[in-house]
Scaffold this motif. Structure first.
Motif, mmCIF file in Angstrom:
data_model
loop_
_atom_site.group_PDB
_atom_site.id
_atom_site.type_symbol
_atom_site.label_atom_id
_atom_site.label_comp_id
_atom_site.label_asym_id
_atom_site.label_seq_id
_atom_site.Cartn_x
_atom_site.Cartn_y
_atom_site.Cartn_z
ATOM 1 N N GLY A 12 0.803 -1.227 0.000
ATOM 2 C CA GLY A 12 0.000 0.000 0.000
ATOM 3 C C GLY A 12 0.835 1.276 0.000
ATOM 4 O O GLY A 12 0.306 2.395 0.069
ATOM 5 N N LEU A 13 2.159 1.119 -0.098
ATOM 6 C CA LEU A 13 3.053 2.267 0.029
ATOM 7 C C LEU A 13 2.859 3.305 -1.101
ATOM 8 O O LEU A 13 2.836 4.518 -0.857
ATOM 9 C CB LEU A 13 4.503 1.763 0.028
ATOM 10 C CG LEU A 13 5.582 2.685 0.524
ATOM 11 C CD1 LEU A 13 5.358 3.057 1.979
ATOM 12 C CD2 LEU A 13 6.951 2.018 0.379
ATOM 13 N N TYR A 14 2.702 2.784 -2.333
ATOM 14 C CA TYR A 14 2.573 3.710 -3.465
ATOM 15 C C TYR A 14 1.260 4.480 -3.386
ATOM 16 O O TYR A 14 1.225 5.710 -3.560
ATOM 17 C CB TYR A 14 2.687 2.941 -4.786
ATOM 18 C CG TYR A 14 2.623 3.837 -5.987
ATOM 19 C CD1 TYR A 14 3.623 4.792 -6.206
ATOM 20 C CD2 TYR A 14 1.573 3.769 -6.893
ATOM 21 C CE1 TYR A 14 3.562 5.651 -7.288
ATOM 22 C CE2 TYR A 14 1.512 4.618 -7.980
ATOM 23 C CZ TYR A 14 2.515 5.566 -8.174
ATOM 24 O OH TYR A 14 2.459 6.407 -9.243
ATOM 25 N N LYS A 15 0.189 3.703 -3.058
ATOM 26 C CA LYS A 15 -1.124 4.347 -2.953
ATOM 27 C C LYS A 15 -1.123 5.379 -1.814
ATOM 28 O O LYS A 15 -1.637 6.493 -1.968
ATOM 29 C CB LYS A 15 -2.179 3.279 -2.664
ATOM 30 C CG LYS A 15 -3.477 3.534 -3.343
ATOM 31 C CD LYS A 15 -4.344 2.291 -3.225
ATOM 32 C CE LYS A 15 -5.781 2.680 -3.521
ATOM 33 N NZ LYS A 15 -6.700 1.681 -3.042
ATOM 34 N N GLY A 16 -0.490 5.026 -0.692
ATOM 35 C CA GLY A 16 -0.539 5.890 0.493
ATOM 36 C C GLY A 16 0.432 7.059 0.434
ATOM 37 O O GLY A 16 0.086 8.195 0.783
ATOM 38 N N LEU A 17 1.665 6.783 -0.007
ATOM 39 C CA LEU A 17 2.698 7.831 0.045
ATOM 40 C C LEU A 17 3.278 8.174 -1.330
ATOM 41 O O LEU A 17 4.142 9.050 -1.432
ATOM 42 C CB LEU A 17 3.850 7.404 0.964
ATOM 43 C CG LEU A 17 3.526 7.182 2.455
ATOM 44 C CD1 LEU A 17 4.789 6.783 3.197
ATOM 45 C CD2 LEU A 17 2.935 8.438 3.092
ATOM 46 N N GLY A 18 2.840 7.422 -2.346
ATOM 47 C CA GLY A 18 3.391 7.670 -3.690
ATOM 48 C C GLY A 18 4.858 7.266 -3.779
ATOM 49 O O GLY A 18 5.633 7.899 -4.506
ATOM 50 N N MET A 19 5.255 6.237 -3.025
ATOM 51 C CA MET A 19 6.666 5.827 -3.011
ATOM 52 C C MET A 19 6.813 4.339 -3.340
ATOM 53 O O MET A 19 5.890 3.565 -3.132
ATOM 54 C CB MET A 19 7.253 6.040 -1.610
ATOM 55 C CG MET A 19 7.454 7.482 -1.258
ATOM 56 S SD MET A 19 8.174 7.576 0.399
ATOM 57 C CE MET A 19 8.441 9.322 0.507
ATOM 58 N N PHE A 20 8.002 3.999 -3.825
ATOM 59 C CA PHE A 20 8.380 2.595 -4.001
ATOM 60 C C PHE A 20 9.418 2.256 -2.940
ATOM 61 O O PHE A 20 9.893 3.147 -2.229
ATOM 62 C CB PHE A 20 9.024 2.348 -5.373
ATOM 63 C CG PHE A 20 8.137 2.624 -6.561
ATOM 64 C CD1 PHE A 20 6.786 2.336 -6.516
ATOM 65 C CD2 PHE A 20 8.677 3.148 -7.727
ATOM 66 C CE1 PHE A 20 5.977 2.580 -7.615
ATOM 67 C CE2 PHE A 20 7.873 3.391 -8.835
ATOM 68 C CZ PHE A 20 6.524 3.111 -8.777
ATOM 69 N N THR A 21 9.795 0.982 -2.873
ATOM 70 C CA THR A 21 10.925 0.590 -2.012
ATOM 71 C C THR A 21 12.096 0.218 -2.921
ATOM 72 O O THR A 21 11.872 -0.171 -4.068
ATOM 73 C CB THR A 21 10.573 -0.623 -1.124
ATOM 74 O OG1 THR A 21 10.114 -1.675 -1.976
ATOM 75 C CG2 THR A 21 9.501 -0.282 -0.107
ATOM 76 N N LEU A 22 13.304 0.320 -2.420
ATOM 77 C CA LEU A 22 14.497 -0.066 -3.196
ATOM 78 C C LEU A 22 15.323 -1.040 -2.365
ATOM 79 O O LEU A 22 15.674 -0.731 -1.220
ATOM 80 C CB LEU A 22 15.338 1.182 -3.529
ATOM 81 C CG LEU A 22 16.658 0.918 -4.271
ATOM 82 C CD1 LEU A 22 16.403 0.402 -5.694
ATOM 83 C CD2 LEU A 22 17.513 2.184 -4.344
ATOM 84 N N ASP A 23 15.626 -2.213 -2.948
ATOM 85 C CA ASP A 23 16.398 -3.234 -2.226
ATOM 86 C C ASP A 23 17.201 -4.060 -3.230
ATOM 87 O O ASP A 23 16.829 -5.195 -3.552
ATOM 88 C CB ASP A 23 15.430 -4.125 -1.416
ATOM 89 C CG ASP A 23 16.161 -5.213 -0.649
ATOM 90 O OD1 ASP A 23 17.398 -5.115 -0.497
ATOM 91 O OD2 ASP A 23 15.492 -6.162 -0.205
ATOM 92 N N PRO A 24 18.314 -3.463 -3.766
ATOM 93 C CA PRO A 24 19.085 -4.191 -4.777
ATOM 94 C C PRO A 24 19.531 -5.558 -4.233
ATOM 95 O O PRO A 24 19.967 -5.658 -3.094
ATOM 96 C CB PRO A 24 20.306 -3.290 -5.019
ATOM 97 C CG PRO A 24 19.883 -1.945 -4.530
ATOM 98 C CD PRO A 24 18.919 -2.181 -3.409
ATOM 99 N N GLY A 25 19.396 -6.565 -5.057
ATOM 100 C CA GLY A 25 19.804 -7.910 -4.645
ATOM 101 C C GLY A 25 18.786 -8.575 -3.723
ATOM 102 O O GLY A 25 19.064 -9.639 -3.194
ATOM 103 N N PHE A 26 17.646 -7.920 -3.509
ATOM 104 C CA PHE A 26 16.587 -8.495 -2.655
ATOM 105 C C PHE A 26 17.116 -8.924 -1.292
ATOM 106 O O PHE A 26 16.826 -10.012 -0.826
ATOM 107 C CB PHE A 26 15.938 -9.712 -3.346
ATOM 108 C CG PHE A 26 15.228 -9.398 -4.617
ATOM 109 C CD1 PHE A 26 13.924 -8.951 -4.607
ATOM 110 C CD2 PHE A 26 15.877 -9.535 -5.828
ATOM 111 C CE1 PHE A 26 13.261 -8.657 -5.799
ATOM 112 C CE2 PHE A 26 15.229 -9.243 -7.021
ATOM 113 C CZ PHE A 26 13.925 -8.796 -7.004
#
Ligand code: CMC
Length: 434
Positions: A35-49
């Motif tokens: 729900g992060l994009y809908k709520g804050l308009g943001m993505f997460t970043l985690d290279p290499g998972f």
């Protein structure tokens, strides 16, 4: 019960959202950030998972700190000691150990499907005799998708199970043909009087002109090795199979993509690289020179078979395999020419495990460190090592594919990105570019 959440606040706007915290059977809790994009308009970043769970799964659990590996809840140590690869493949696919009747029925089905279409054989001839066997595996497994395209409806559970069985059944056949093509020997057909691993060895090593005798110790060592490689949670190749499968691609094409990913030396290709490394070291007295190179910041040299993204204590598969390795050499070939390589491996392990560089970074031998020596002792050439890994991992790949297709949250995998390229600019005709 009060539901757990984590509050994520955008300090620039003061806006917050509550993200649900999910708990599995074991392992760290997971923050549901959907729900992060809908709520804050943001993505997460985690290279290499490194901290991102890509799915819910009930197949395999591993705890890298404690060195625990469970398949469907059963510890790898117990499976390696008491089960067989074929039974483990059933367990991974169906979620439960089979009853005697279920196992017999499964074995019958696998035997029924173990031939490959005669036309598939022609694909091998398109490769040069010295083609890397993993490249042949990628191509031929992908080509096999064309033989089962119309009849596999990925939305139909019966079709899905049938193609899963076909994959388990045909992999030894394809792998052995890859080898036979490379050495110019005739292909050997499956023999249904033999068990799964016996059949694999027979197709690898028999020749039509004389009888081939199977060594029971070799069969049981190879069976154990296949069990140890059968599945390993959401590693790079399994994640590739899931991502390919999420577009509803043919499952055999998705498996071919998994084989391609496994090939690299940071993943399955490490077993081949370990053998080359031990041969390059050449003598236990040279070990410290290579350890120094691995520690040197200005040298990108790494000790192959050391380190793991998840295991930060020890790899439980490596413990089982190093014991099996000693047993194979002692019982089958006490005067083996592999002894010097084994001595180099033991010296390397001893020096590295005492060294601060490896201690601080929690670098331990992984499954691939000793697996190559066993495979070589069984007469399997180095370039085929990763093929054996792929054959075993097919069980985990297809179990994950089945789980993906049954997931109520099924949708195409589509990661997002942090764009760091040019700002919008206008096209400049070629004669006006400076
Ligand atoms: N030799 C020397 N240094 C190493 C090694 C190694 N094998 N592995 C990691 N390091 C160092 C690395 O240089 C880094 O040091 P620093 O913090 O000073 O920069 C630190 O340890 C962390 O390494 P990383 O690359 O961030 O770790 P990762 O989790 O991204 O990579 C790995 C894991 C398995 C790819 C890596 O350990 C490696 O390349 N190992 C050798 C290849 C290998 O054996 N692969 C088989 C993995 S097990 C089978 C499978 O699951 O496929």
């Amino acid at each position: 019960m009060k539901s757990e959440t984590v509050t994520i606040t955008d300090n620039s706007t003061g806006k917050s959202i509550e993200c649900p915290v999910l708990r599995g059977t074991y392992g760290p809790p997971v923050i549901d950030t959907a729900g992060l994009y809908k709520g804050l308009g943001m993505f997460t970043l985690d290279p290499g998972f490194v901290t991102t769970a890509s799915c819910r799964s009930a197949i395999t659990y591993l705890d890298g700190e404690k060195g625990i590996l469970l398949h469907r809840g059963y510890p790898i140590e117990q499976l390696a000691e008491q089960s067989s690869f074929l039974e483990v493949s059933y367990l991974l696919i169906h979620g439960e150990l089979p009853t005697k009747e279920q196992f017999e029925e499964y074995e019958t089905q696998i035997k029924k499907y173990n031939m490959v279409h005669e036309h598939l054989m022609r694909f091998f001839n398109g490769y040069r005799y010295d083609a890397h066997p993993m490249s042949v595996m990628v191509g031929v497994t992908g080509a096999m998708a064309s033989f089962y395209h119309e009849e596999v409806d990925v939305k139909n559970p019966e079709d899905r199970l049938k193609i899963a069985y076909r994959l388990i059944a045909k992999m030894p056949n394809i792998a052995s043909k890859t080898y036979k093509h490379g050495i110019g020997q005739p292909f050997i057909y499956p023999d249904n009087s033999l068990g799964y691993v016996e059949n694999l060895m027979n197709m690898m090593f028999a020749i039509p002109s004389e009888p081939y005798e199977l060594h029971p110790k070799a069969v049981s060592a190879l069976d154990k090795l296949l069990i140890l490689h059968a599945d390993h949670e959401q590693n790079a190749s399994t994640s590739t199979v899931r991502l390919s499968g999420s577009s509803e691609a043919n499952p055999l094409a998705a498996i071919s993509a998994g084989i391609a990913t496994l090939w690299g030396k940071a993943h399955g290709g490490a077993n081949e690289a370990v053998l080359h490394m031990l041969e390059e070291i050449g003598d236990p007295k040279n070990v410290s020179k290579f350890v120094a190179r691995a520690k040197d910041k200005n040298d990108d040299y790494r000790l192959m078979g050391f380190g793991h993204r998840v295991y930060k204590n020890y790899d439980p598969r490596a413990t089982i395999i190093s014991k099996a390795c000693h047993e194979v050499l002692d019982e089958m070939d006490p005067h083996s020419e592999l002894r010097p390589l084994m001595e180099i491996a033991m010296e390397l392990e001893e020096i590295a495990l005492k060294d601060d560089y490896f201690i601080e970074r929690k670098l331990y031998p992984n499954v691939d460190f000793y697996s190559g020596i066993i495979l070589r002792a069984l007469g399997i050439p180095t370039s085929m090592f990763t093929v054996f890994f792929a054959m075993a991992r097919s069980a985990g790949w297809i179990a994950n594919w089945l789980e993906l297709m049954e997931d109520p949250d099924f949708r195409i995998g589509r990661p997002r990105q942090l764009y760091i390229g040019s700002e919008k600019r206008d096209y400049v005709p070629i004669d006006k570019r400076g």
